[in-house]
Write a protein that holds these residues in place. Sequence first.
Motif, short mmCIF file in Angstrom:
data_model
loop_
_atom_site.label_atom_id
_atom_site.label_comp_id
_atom_site.label_asym_id
_atom_site.label_seq_id
_atom_site.Cartn_x
_atom_site.Cartn_y
_atom_site.Cartn_z
N ASP A 1 0.63 -1.29 -0.07
CA ASP A 1 0.06 -0.07 -0.12
C ASP A 1 0.79 1.47 0.24
O ASP A 1 2.24 0.88 0.09
CB ASP A 1 -0.92 0.26 1.27
CG ASP A 1 0.08 0.20 2.48
OD1 ASP A 1 0.23 0.55 3.15
OD2 ASP A 1 -0.14 -0.59 3.29
N THR A 2 0.32 2.20 -0.01
CA THR A 2 1.16 3.94 -0.23
C THR A 2 1.73 4.06 0.20
O THR A 2 2.65 4.67 0.77
CB THR A 2 0.21 4.85 -0.51
OG1 THR A 2 -0.65 4.15 -2.05
CG2 THR A 2 0.92 5.81 -1.49
N ARG A 3 1.07 3.86 2.42
CA ARG A 3 1.75 4.13 3.55
C ARG A 3 2.68 3.23 3.25
O ARG A 3 3.65 3.93 3.92
CB ARG A 3 1.07 4.14 4.28
CG ARG A 3 1.00 5.03 5.81
CD ARG A 3 0.23 4.84 6.46
NE ARG A 3 0.57 4.96 7.80
CZ ARG A 3 0.88 3.46 8.71
NH1 ARG A 3 0.47 2.71 7.92
NH2 ARG A 3 1.81 3.28 9.28
N THR A 4 2.55 2.30 3.15
CA THR A 4 4.21 1.15 2.96
C THR A 4 4.95 1.15 1.84
O THR A 4 6.11 1.47 2.59
CB THR A 4 3.19 -0.36 3.27
OG1 THR A 4 2.24 -0.15 4.04
CG2 THR A 4 4.66 -1.38 3.76
N GLU A 5 4.44 1.62 0.89
CA GLU A 5 5.94 1.84 0.37
C GLU A 5 6.65 3.20 0.93
O GLU A 5 7.60 3.86 0.65
CB GLU A 5 4.69 2.09 -1.15
CG GLU A 5 6.25 2.65 -2.39
CD GLU A 5 5.85 3.14 -3.46
OE1 GLU A 5 4.46 2.50 -4.08
OE2 GLU A 5 5.51 3.56 -4.03
N ALA A 6 6.05 4.05 1.35
CA ALA A 6 6.56 5.75 1.57
C ALA A 6 6.80 6.01 2.67
O ALA A 6 8.78 6.08 2.77
CB ALA A 6 5.51 6.36 1.82
N MET A 7 6.85 4.13 3.08
CA MET A 7 7.82 4.14 4.52
C MET A 7 9.42 3.14 3.98
O MET A 7 9.95 3.72 4.78
CB MET A 7 7.30 3.31 5.30
CG MET A 7 6.40 4.12 6.47
SD MET A 7 4.94 2.78 7.28
CE MET A 7 6.82 2.03 8.24
N LYS B 1 11.68 5.76 2.49
CA LYS B 1 11.94 6.59 2.81
C LYS B 1 13.11 5.51 3.55
O LYS B 1 14.46 6.10 3.85
CB LYS B 1 11.50 6.56 4.31
CG LYS B 1 11.85 8.35 5.18
CD LYS B 1 11.44 8.50 6.45
CE LYS B 1 11.51 8.85 7.39
NZ LYS B 1 10.81 9.01 8.53
#
Length: 241
Positions: free
Chosen positions: A175-181, A184
């Motif tokens: 998901d987008t949130r995990t991908e952002a993590m 980073k």
Amino acid sequence: RELTGEVEFENVDFGYNPDKIVLHDINMYAKPGQKIAFVGSTGAGKTTITNLINRFYDIQDGKIRYDNINIGKIKKPDLRRSLGIVLQDTHLFTGTVMDNIRYGKLDATDEECIKAAKLANAHDFIKRLPDGYNTVLTGDGANLSQGQRQLLAIARAAVADPPALILDEATSSIDTRTEAMVSKGMDALMAGRTSFVIAHRLSTVKDADCIMVMEQGRIIERGTHDQLIDMKGRYYQLYTG
Ligand code: DGT
Ligand code: MG
């Protein structure tokens, strides 16, 4: 001698079977700390190039140098170990989260492992696991999400503190949130190290010092994102649909 992360390919030919060459006349040069991205369709040879950077195979012809040391023909396991790898499929083993991170550097202390996890952006999710760093993972980390496995892989590479890195970005659905993590963590890991990235995200490609566009075992275009867009060739096609 410590390696700086300088990597050079000169006229490299390679085939998994000597009678079927899959990489043709590969030339590239990465300065210490640069980020090199590989893009191209399936079967183009992206993973194969990174396999060679790792020296998993002998090459048929040409030279591969780390800091001017030609490692193309002779096996140098000590050099091979000095590179960090974050693969798509992270091999986790049955054991604690801490031991899975420590696998990157077997004599690392708990403090070093935690520091690496913090850099990798993995510390927060680990703290939330039932037993934190002492949580026992099932074989192949099946009790973690794919994104969490990637964060552990980044932490494992960070604890090894290598001069050069190979990152194979996951294509599959996180998901987008995990991908952002994950993104980073990867950025923090890449800072100050030569990085070879098999890139699927445009954001990763865009800030690369050099993008190698591959097709049928050859580098057919290379340059920065802006240069390649201006060229209006294969890369332009890939990123403008
Ligand atoms: P991907 O991951 O599907 O986007 O494709 P690439 O660009 O990573 O392609 P790569 O390097 O896996 O494959 C390049 C060529 O080499 C392709 O014709 C398949 C072949 N090849 C890849 N891995 C092996 C292997 O382990 N053994 C043999 N015999 N051939 C392989
Ligand atoms: Mg591949």
